[in-house]
Write an enzyme that holds these catalytic residues in place. Structure first.
Site, PDB file in Angstrom:
ATOM      1  N   LYS A  50     -61.102  48.617  71.732  1.00  0.00           N
ATOM      2  CA  LYS A  50     -61.523  47.940  70.932  1.00  0.00           C
ATOM      3  C   LYS A  50     -60.682  46.499  70.661  1.00  0.00           C
ATOM      4  CE  LYS A  50     -63.852  51.530  68.679  1.00  0.00           C
ATOM      5  NZ  LYS A  50     -63.495  52.814  67.823  1.00  0.00           N
ATOM      6  N   GLN A  94     -60.700  55.403  63.075  1.00  0.00           N
ATOM      7  CA  GLN A  94     -60.758  55.809  64.333  1.00  0.00           C
ATOM      8  C   GLN A  94     -60.989  57.356  64.234  1.00  0.00           C
ATOM      9  OE1 GLN A  94     -61.647  54.418  67.410  1.00  0.00           O
ATOM     10  NE2 GLN A  94     -62.215  56.261  68.037  1.00  0.00           N
ATOM     11  N   ASP A 117     -68.485  50.151  61.039  1.00  0.00           N
ATOM     12  CA  ASP A 117     -68.897  51.253  61.862  1.00  0.00           C
ATOM     13  C   ASP A 117     -70.127  51.976  61.207  1.00  0.00           C
ATOM     14  OD1 ASP A 117     -68.104  52.059  64.086  1.00  0.00           O
ATOM     15  OD2 ASP A 117     -66.279  53.164  63.283  1.00  0.00           O
TER      16      ASP A 117
END
Ligand code: NAP
Length: 278
Positions: A50, A94, A117
Site C-alpha cells: 500500500k 490493517q 476500506d
C-alpha cells in the site's frame, strides 16, 4: 479455446496512472494513514504494497507500526487524531488485529468519510442502499474489471461463493445492483457444484485450494478467483484449478495478477475520492 485472461496487473497499472494524473491536479496531495498492529508477516507485506501504491500515485502516506501490546484505548486515540488531521484523507486499519484487540469499535471510530476500506456501518449501509460513498476494495475491483472487459452483468446468473463482510456479501450486492441474478453460496449450501455449473459469472471467495474444477464451470462462463491461498509448495494460488478451468471458461482471473492488484488500486481510487470530497 483457452479463456481470456482478466489481467488485473495491467488494469491496476493503468488505473493507478489515471489516479496519479488526477491527484496531480489537486491543490493538496491525497493522504493515506495505515495502521498496522503486531508483526503478522502477511499484513506487513500488504502494508508495504500500500505504501508503494501511494508513492506510485503521488499520495502522501503514513504508516503506524504499533506493537502487539497496543491497547484498545491507544488505538482509538490514534484514530481520533487521524480523524482530525487535515492532511489525512483515508485511514486504514490493517486486519487482522492481534488477539485481545477488537477491531469493531476501532473501525466504527474511523470517520466515515475517511473510511476508504468501506467497513464503517454507515458506509456498509449506504452501499446496501445503492448510495455508496466508497466501493469496498475487493468487490469494487472485481466490478471495475468486469466493466473494463465489457462484461455485461445485467440478466446474468451470478454465483458468489463466500458470504464474508469483506468479500462475499458486498460482492453479491454489487452484482445485484448491476442487475445480475445473484446466488450467494456458503459452507452450508447444498450442491455447490451444481449451482456453480449454472453460473454465467462465478466468483469464488472461499480460500480452498482446488475447490473449483472444470466440471463446476459452465462453458464460456466468467470465472473470478478472489482467493489467496498457498499450495503445497507455498506458492500463491486461488480456489480455481486454473489450467483445466481455462479450457472451459470464457474469461478467467489469474492468481496472482487478477483480483489482488485491483484491490490495491481501488484503495487508491477511494483515497483520491475522499480527498476530492473534502
Ligand atoms: P472468510 O471470511 O473465511 O470467508 C470464506 C467464505 O467461504 C465463508 O462465507 C464460508 O461460508 C464460505 N465457504 C466455505 N466453504 C465453502 C464451500 N465449500 N462452498 C461455498 N462457500 C464456502 O474469507 P474472506 O475474508 O471472505 O476471504 C476469502 C478468500 O479471499 C481468502 O482466500 C482470502 O485470502 C481472499 N481474499 C483476497 C483478497 C484479494 O484482494 N484478492 C481480498 C480479501 C480476501 P460460512 O460463512 O458458512 O463459513
Amino acid at each position: 479455446m483457452a479463456a481470456i485472461k482478466l489481467d488485473g496487473t495491467a488494469l491496476a497499472r493503468q488505473l493507478k496512472e489515471e489516479i496519479r494524473q488526477e491527484a496531480a491536479q489537486l491543490e493538496r496531495r491525497p493522504g493515506l494513514a495505515v495502521i498496522l498492529v503486531g508483526d503478522d508477516p502477511a499484513s506487513q507485506v500488504y502494508v508495504r504494497g500500500k505504501e508503494r501504491d501511494c508513492q506510485e500515485c503521488g499520495f502522501y502516506s503514513e504508516k503506524y507500526a504499533l506493537p502487539a501490546s497496543t491497547t484498545q484505548e491507544e488505538l482509538l486515540d490514534l484514530v481520533e487524531v487521524l480523524n482530525q488531521r487535515e492532511d489525512i484523507d483515508g485511514i486504514l486499519l490493517q486486519l487482522p488485529l492481534p488477539k485481545g484487540l477488537d477491531p469493531t469499535p476501532v473501525l466504527e471510530a474511523i470517520r466515515p468519510d475517511k473510511d476508504v476500506d468501506c467497513f464503517h456501518p454507515e458506509n456498509v449501509g449506504r452501499l446496501t442502499l445503492g448510495q455508496a460513498r466508497f466501493l469496498p476494495c475487493t468487490p469494487g475491483g472485481v466490478m471495475y474489471m468486469l466493466e473494463q472487459y465489457g462484461i455485461e452483468v445485467a440478466g446474468k446468473s451470478c454465483v458468489v461463493l463466500g458470504r464474508s463482510n469483506i468479500v462475499g456479501k458486498p460482492m453479491s450486492l454489487l452484482l445485484l445492483q448491476k442487475d445480475g441474478t445473484v446466488t450467494t453460496a456458503h459452507s452450508r449450501t447444498s450442491d455447490v457444484a451444481q449451482l456453480c455449473a449454472q453460473a454465467d459469472i462465478l466468483v469464488s471467495a472461499v480460500g480452498q485450494v482446488g475447490l473449483i474444477t472444470k466440471e463446476m464451470v459452465k462453458e464460456g462462463a466468467v470465472v473470478v478467483d478472489v482467493a489467496m491461498n498457498q499450495d503445497e509448495n507455498g506458492k500463491l494460488c486461488g480456489d480455481v484449478c486454473q489450467e483445466e478451468v481455462a479450457q472451459r471458461a470464457g474469461y478467467l482471473t489469474p492468481v496472482p495478477g487478477g483480483v489482488g492488484p485491483m484491490t490495491r488500486a481501488m484503495l487508491m481510487r477511494n483515497t483520491l475520492q475522499a480527498a476530492k470530497k473534502r
